[in-house]
Design a protein around this motif. Structure first.
Motif, PDB file in Angstrom:
ATOM      1  N   ARG A  56       0.848  -0.849  -0.154  1.00  0.00           N
ATOM      2  CA  ARG A  56       0.215   0.161  -0.152  1.00  0.00           C
ATOM      3  C   ARG A  56       0.746   1.381  -0.152  1.00  0.00           C
ATOM      4  O   ARG A  56       2.059   1.089   0.462  1.00  0.00           O
ATOM      5  N   ARG A  73      -3.657  10.977  -6.231  1.00  0.00           N
ATOM      6  CA  ARG A  73      -3.700   9.793  -5.733  1.00  0.00           C
ATOM      7  C   ARG A  73      -4.485   8.637  -7.285  1.00  0.00           C
ATOM      8  O   ARG A  73      -3.802   7.992  -7.155  1.00  0.00           O
ATOM      9  N   GLU A  77      -2.548   5.307  -8.429  1.00  0.00           N
ATOM     10  CA  GLU A  77      -3.349   4.229  -8.279  1.00  0.00           C
ATOM     11  C   GLU A  77      -3.777   3.641  -9.504  1.00  0.00           C
ATOM     12  O   GLU A  77      -3.017   2.408  -9.968  1.00  0.00           O
ATOM     13  N   GLU A  78      -4.428   4.695 -11.017  1.00  0.00           N
ATOM     14  CA  GLU A  78      -3.412   3.707 -12.107  1.00  0.00           C
ATOM     15  C   GLU A  78      -2.227   2.896 -12.932  1.00  0.00           C
ATOM     16  O   GLU A  78      -3.013   2.073 -13.268  1.00  0.00           O
ATOM     17  N   PRO A  83      -2.760  -0.541  -3.732  1.00  0.00           N
ATOM     18  CA  PRO A  83      -3.532   0.846  -2.923  1.00  0.00           C
ATOM     19  C   PRO A  83      -3.264   2.093  -3.051  1.00  0.00           C
ATOM     20  O   PRO A  83      -1.753   1.974  -2.374  1.00  0.00           O
ATOM     21  N   VAL A  84      -3.402   2.943  -2.768  1.00  0.00           N
ATOM     22  CA  VAL A  84      -3.178   4.677  -2.554  1.00  0.00           C
ATOM     23  C   VAL A  84      -4.019   4.788  -1.131  1.00  0.00           C
ATOM     24  O   VAL A  84      -5.311   4.904  -1.116  1.00  0.00           O
TER      25      VAL A  84
END
Ligand code: UD1
Ligand code: F6R
Length: 371
Positions: A56, A73, A77-78, A83-84
């Motif tokens: 994470r 964010r 994430e993309e 997971p952020v």
């Protein structure tokens, strides 16, 4: 030192084409016959593997620095698939929230000296996370105590309200996302499009700064209001929070940034024909949802000021009855850099018109070194 400007905040807003250029200097690879386009962050290159493998990523900061991380964010994430999560430093400390060895904790701070952010750093170090700093101040406590990091190189920021540091922080975190995602072939064209967008960003910022007079006129219209709402979502949820923070901290006007997706869960009750509402509706994957938010606000006779992409005024305001701010369109993940600028200008002009201290707002300090 202010040159031809009356206030540091004004100077710092207008120097963003240059501060962003320095932020990116030497860090973007143009690509060519033998090498691909890419990003080089000297301070991170030995740690990218660890970041990619972490369970994470946790962004930690306060105020504007937190908002900058929130803006970055979705793109991280993309591109990373990791997971952020987001933490306001004080809330993480209050909860003593769980942090693990497998986490990457990213500390975002202009000054590098904010007490809550520093204490959260101590806490994350104790828990064994990889600690990354994103700061504007070389030699600051956060720069010294993180395992690695990136200096945003925005130049000294003097106005208490953070402006150019915000846009440089977003750009550094977008570059971080590109660097972390660099091993994935599937996203190569996306990364290259954003790199092209970064090269062109200072020009687009120069263009949006031309809205200065228009924002001054809008400030004249709003100067006696009690309150201003700002609705955003997706990449521009952060823009709503940060725009509202600028208005409240310098213009001393109540302002609230609202996630447009939450509108029906409470905020809609506030809407009437008097309360001014800024809706951010530039063109991205949330555009049609924002169009329907505008329709619903309109149906309740909301007093709307809509920010949209250039040439799309008729798509966001078919009736012609709302005020429109048209901004240049850039890559979706970089759009928050453009969209915050009219709101910075609005907050600045509101403050001057209301007769408050621009560079030293009541009760605030540039660097919050106590809890
Ligand atoms: C560095 C030099 C820069 C030079 C460039 C040439 C410094 C401060 N920067 O920039 O002058 O032009 O090389 O290649 O001397 N760091 C942290 N935490 C933070 C921020 C940074 O640990 O919050 C560390 C980084 O991991 C890195 C060092 O500080 O080891 C410098 O970071 P940064 O200035 O971002 O590195 P470069 O861009 O490579
Ligand atoms: C708002 C503002 C503050 C700071 C916050 C964190 O304009 O300046 O919200 O962003 O105090 O400061 P840094 O980034 O120095 O940790």
């Amino acid at each position: 030192k202010k040159g031809s400007y009356e206030h540091f905040m004004q100077k710092e807003i207008h120097e963003q084409p240059e501060s962003l250029t320095t932020t990116m200097r030497g860090r973007l690879i143009r690509g060519g016959s033998c090498n691909a386009k890419g990003v080089l962050l000297g301070g991170l290159k030995d740690h990218l593997k660890t970041i990619r493998r972490s369970r994470r990523v946790i962004f930690i900061g306060c105020g504007t620095s937190y908002n900058a991380a929130l803006a970055a964010r979705p793109f991280l994430e993309e591109l990373s698939g990791v997971p952020v999560s987001m933490e306001l430093a004080s809330d993480l400390l209050d909860r003593q929230g769980p942090i693990y060895r497998e986490d990457t904790a990213v500390f975002v701070s202009q000054s590098g000296e904010t007490a809550d952010t520093l204490l959260a750093l101590e806490y994350a170090l104790k828990n064994g996370a990889l600690c990354v700093g994103i700061t504007n101040t070389v030699g600051s406590a956060i720069a010294r105590n993180t395992h690695c990091g990136v200096h945003i190189n925005a130049g000294c920021e003097i106005g208490v309200a953070s402006t150019k540091a915000y846009t440089s922080q977003i750009v550094v975190m977008a570059m971080l996302a590109i660097a972390v995602g660099d091993d994935a072939i599937s996203s190569q064209s996306r990364r290259e499009a954003v790199i092209d967008g970064l090269f062109d960003l200072p020009n687009k910022v120069r263009e949006v700064l031309k809205l200065d007079d228009e924002m001054k006129d809008l400030a004249k219209l709003l100067m006696d209001e009690q309150s201003l709402l700002v609705f955003g979502r997706g990449y521009n949820y952060a823009t709503a929070l940060e725009g509202a923070l600028k208005v409240k901290e310098v213009a001393l006007m109540h302002s609230e940034g609202i996630l447009a997706g939450e509108m029906k869960h409470g905020p809609l009750a506030l809407v009437d024909e008097t309360l001014p509402i800024v809706v951010i509706a530039t063109h991205d994957n949330c555009f049609s949802k924002q169009q329907s938010v505008i329709q619903q606000l309109h149906a309740r006779k909301g007093r709307l000021i809509v920010m949209c992409s250039k040439g799309e005024a008729s798509l966001v305001c078919p009736s012609g009855s709302c005020r429109v701010i048209e901004v240049p369109q850039v890559e979706d993940c970089l759009q928050p850099v453009i969209n915050i600028i009219p709101l910075q200008l609005l907050a600045y002009h509101l403050t001057v018109l209301r007769g408050y201290d621009v560079d030293q707002p009541r009760n605030l300090a540039k660097s919050v070194t106590t809890q």
